[in-house]
Write an enzyme that holds these catalytic residues in place. Structure first.
Site, PDB file in Angstrom:
ATOM      1  CG  ASP A  18      -1.926   1.074   1.263  1.00  0.00           C
ATOM      2  OD1 ASP A  18      -2.190   1.649   0.192  1.00  0.00           O
ATOM      3  OD2 ASP A  18      -2.453   1.372   2.347  1.00  0.00           O
ATOM      4  CG  MET A  19       1.348   3.288  -3.600  1.00  0.00           C
ATOM      5  SD  MET A  19       2.919   2.436  -3.729  1.00  0.00           S
ATOM      6  CE  MET A  19       4.058   3.801  -3.881  1.00  0.00           C
ATOM      7  CE1 TYR A  23      -4.805   9.307  -5.474  1.00  0.00           C
ATOM      8  CE2 TYR A  23      -6.315  11.153  -5.257  1.00  0.00           C
ATOM      9  CZ  TYR A  23      -6.055   9.860  -5.669  1.00  0.00           C
ATOM     10  OH  TYR A  23      -7.048   9.141  -6.287  1.00  0.00           O
ATOM     11  NE  ARG A  60      -1.484  10.491   7.079  1.00  0.00           N
ATOM     12  CZ  ARG A  60      -1.805   9.350   6.510  1.00  0.00           C
ATOM     13  NH1 ARG A  60      -1.954   8.260   7.230  1.00  0.00           N
ATOM     14  NH2 ARG A  60      -1.960   9.264   5.203  1.00  0.00           N
ATOM     15  CD  GLU A 121      -5.603  -1.020  -1.067  1.00  0.00           C
ATOM     16  OE1 GLU A 121      -5.790  -1.890  -0.220  1.00  0.00           O
ATOM     17  OE2 GLU A 121      -6.518  -0.392  -1.622  1.00  0.00           O
TER      18      GLU A 121
END
Ligand code: TTP
Length: 706
Positions: A18-19, A23, A60, A121
């Site tokens: 999973d990247m 984006y 985050r 993914e």
């Protein structure tokens, strides 16, 4: 509903890659000055700074979340860099992200079977690569282990305070005493670390991975340590992982089934399921789902990694929230045209690059009604056969919308509202193209392929309202459609609808795809003469920027030419659906479109149309051949298939020319006899009396549903 598949082997090595904040990474590669800075990608609309759709890990840390709008993000992190998603046709243009995802897929697919699960993914089946490594260069004998592999998180590994975590990982990988399964996982650790490093080197993107013995566990693990890390699930740790996992976090349990487990069975974690015997779960949820639940509680999942580098379907969607809800038919038509234009462009490039064609067009919408108590009613999804060409897709999508709206709001509501607001609003719209199949490689000319396609195009028509009951805006895994505002991704319950899951895309490595694509472009000059004109125009429209008016024949003409050709010579295509499929579907003649009218006109001579009146009582084919071949034949098939008991539908019909003779062999001999009698009534007489229960009408009777 989820379906249990037996575990093919418990010694598989499966990775889910999973990247990380995908984006954002794509935008940061375009603007390297943003690297390392708190960054988010926002929707293009300016209201409150646009909705965040991807948030960097630096942002985050400041508490920035995807659910925020740009303005809110600025409040919690004033230095955040907001990058607007590229825009085309008044909506987000995801092409840059799609092709960045393809770059990654092309690298990951080098070591094993690769399934592109979403825009960012991928699942990998690395079993063969791991077995080879174990045989030739086992990790136990490695003196040096790559740093990236040593950073792996191995679930259940006892990292006591003060212990050197990397050293523990090294020891785990080097263990001579490990069983075969753990040794294979150790190889998986090395292979995935290497692949991830290669992705970084070639694309500048980081990604995270889960490595386990099946897809379910690999997917659960890939998100556990992000960004740029990998997590391993040895079988000895499966119980520990599942015991505390909230039930709704499990794939396919985020929706109604998960809620039912919580409220009706008191199941809060996956581990809670262990207390129920399989029979009990089957009793409550049916045999398949019951077994599936019993299996997942034990970490068993037989789902195979499909060799699929290309998406299963294409979609284009847009949401219209709050005051932007579309309240008039012309407004909806305007946006549908935009969405269809994008869809058509992608279909053409898929055809051009990968030699694949889609067969089904589906419209999904979300709507509200302000007036009555029925406002909770969902806007029905609608499907029809897909005709290539932007104008045709636009026309069909609009007709699907109108059919949906009629059902949603009632006939009179639609009739009277015209351009004026009449109490309904559309809050999201999407069009998708599915049932994508490759042009068979054995087909000697593109023209022949399209002829074959035309056959299935007509015969596999789905009824206008033959849809999956639930208006689902989101496309299934493997499709590439994102609605513009935070479409939930991980936790969506995708209905296991046949039209989605039946699609099979052959394994193509990139070289093969390139070859296909170059062979297509090589033939392009030649195929302008014999390809279906409408299909040709569809592609020329975009890829060669020509006017559709240059194309002289329409699809109707093509169809009758095709029928003539079929009379002389049956074209056998691999891609023709089985006759069972053919009988299952029926032609709804949606919205009187030109092609359905064309179909109606094609009955001639002994090519009498078989009309199965869903409510009618009638004759078998053999009987009919004696009664009179010019008349439509009525078979008692009421209640057949999905439309059981639906008295609204009158009939479906098809021409004998639309049956590929090769599929007749799939039927029981008695039915074959009937069909042969029908096709060649003068030449052929059945050898045996047709046994009771073996007539085609019985074969497709409700008790014989396939
Ligand atoms: P995700 O893989 O869900 O998230 P992500 O890659 O941004 O971050 P993470 O590291 O946590 O995996 O989604 C992949 C991309 O899909 C994401 O970068 C933006 C897009 N996307 C949307 O446009 N809308 C959405 O609602 C979601 C979930 C993702």
């Amino acid at each position: 509903m989820p379906v249990a598949k037996p575990e093919s082997s418990d010694s598989r090595v499966i990775a889910h890659v999973d990247m990380d904040c995908f984006y954002v990474q794509v935008e940061q590669r375009k603007q390297p000055q943003l690297r390392g800075l708190p960054t988010a990608v926002v929707q293009y609309n300016e209201w409150k700074g646009g909705a965040l759709i991807a948030v960097s890990y630096e942002a985050r840390k400041f508490g920035v979340k995807r659910s925020m709008r740009g303005a809110e993000a600025k409040e919690v992190c004033p230095q955040i860099q907001l990058v607007q998603v590229p825009v085309a046709r008044g909506k987000a243009d995801l092409n840059g992200y799609r092709s960045a995802g393809s770059e990654v897929v092309s690298i990951l697919s080098r070591r094993g079977r690769c399934e592109r699960a979403s825009i960012d993914e991928v699942y990998l089946d690395l079993t063969d690569a791991a077995e080879t490594m174990l045989a030739e260069n086992p990790p136990q004998s490695l003196e040096k282990i790559d740093e990236e592999a040593l950073k792996s998180h191995i679930l259940g590994l006892n990292n006591e305070d003060g212990s050197d975590i990397k050293e523990n990982v090294r020891n785990w990988i080097n263990r001579h005493s490990a069983d075969h399964r753990d040794k294979l996982l150790a190889c998986g650790i090395l292979i995935v670390a290497e692949l991830r490093m290669q992705v970084l080197k070639e694309t500048e993107f980081t990604c995270s991975a889960g490595i386990a013995h099946n897809k379910m566990l690999a997917k659960l693990a890939s998100g556990m340590n992000k960004p740029s890390q990998q997590t391993v699930v040895p079988s000895s740790s499966v119980n520990g992982l599942l015991n505390t996992l909230p039930i709704r976090k499990m794939k396919q349990l985020g929706g109604k089934l998960g809620i039912s487990l919580q409220t009706d069975m008191g199941v809060n974690t996956v581990g809670d399921l262990l207390q129920f015997p399989e029979e009990k779960l089957q009793e409550r949820y049916g045999v398949n789902t019951g077994t599936w639940l019993w299996n997942i509680a034990r970490g068993i999942s037989g789902e195979a990694v499909e060799g699929r580098l290309l998406p299963k379907s294409h979609g284009s969607g847009k949401t219209f929230t709050g005051p932007r809800a579309l309240k008039t038919v012309p407004a909806v038509q305007h946006w549908l045209n935009q969405l269809c234009e994008e869809l058509s462009e992608r279909l053409c490039s898929d055809l051009d690059q990968n030699k694949r064609m889609a067969h089904t067009l589906t419209l999904h919408a979300r709507a509200y009604k302000s007036s009555d108590s029925d406002s909770q009613k969902k806007f029905p999804s609608k499907s029809c056969p897909l005709r290539y060409g932007t104008a045709k897709i636009q026309e069909d999508a609009f007709n699907l919308f109108q059919a949906g709206l009629r059902e949603y709001i009632g006939f009179y509501g639609v009739k009277t509202q015209g351009n004026h607001y009449s109490g309904w609003g559309i809050t999201s719209l999407s069009v998708s193209a599915s049932k994508i199949v490759p042009i068979p490689s054995g087909t000697c000319s593109i023209a022949k392929y399209f002829h074959g396609q035309s056959t299935s195009h007509f015969s596999s028509m789905q009824p206008l309202d033959n849809v999956n009951g639930e208006a689902m805006l989101l496309l299934p895994p493997g499709s590439e459609c994102y609605s513009e505002v935070n479409s939930p991704k991980a936790e969506v319950d995708f209905p296991k609808e046949e039209s989605w899951t039946e699609d099979t895309v052959p394994e193509l490595d990139l070289q093969e795809q390139k070859d296909l694509s170059s062979s297509l472009s090589k033939t392009q000059d030649g195929f302008t003469q014999d390809i279906s004109p409408s299909l040709l125009s569809a592609c020329l429209e975009q890829s060669q920027n020509k006017q559709e008016s240059d194309i002289t024949k329409d699809e109707g003409q093509f169809k009758s030419e095709y029928n003539k050709e079929r009379k002389g010579k049956r074209v056998k295509d691999k891609g023709t659906p089985s006759i069972l499929e053919l009988f299952k579907s029926y032609n709804p003649y949606p919205f009187g479109s030109s092609f359905s009218q064309e179909l109606k006109k094609t009955a001639e001579g002994t090519d009498a149309r078989l009309t199965i009146g869903l409510e009618s009582k009638g004759h078998s084919l053999a009987e009919q051949s004696e009664v009179g071949k010019e008349k439509p034949m009525h078979c008692s098939s009421s209640g057949y298939g999905r439309d059981e008991g639906d008295g609204r539908r009158e009939a479906w019909s098809y021409s004998i020319d639309e049956i590929d003779p090769s599929v007749i062999d799939e039927l029981p001999p008695e039915i074959q006899d009937e069909i042969k009698a029908w096709v060649h009534p003068h030449k052929w007489r059945p050898n045996n009396t047709v046994r009771r229960g073996c007539k085609i009408s019985h074969y497709f009777s409700p008790t014989k549903k396939s």
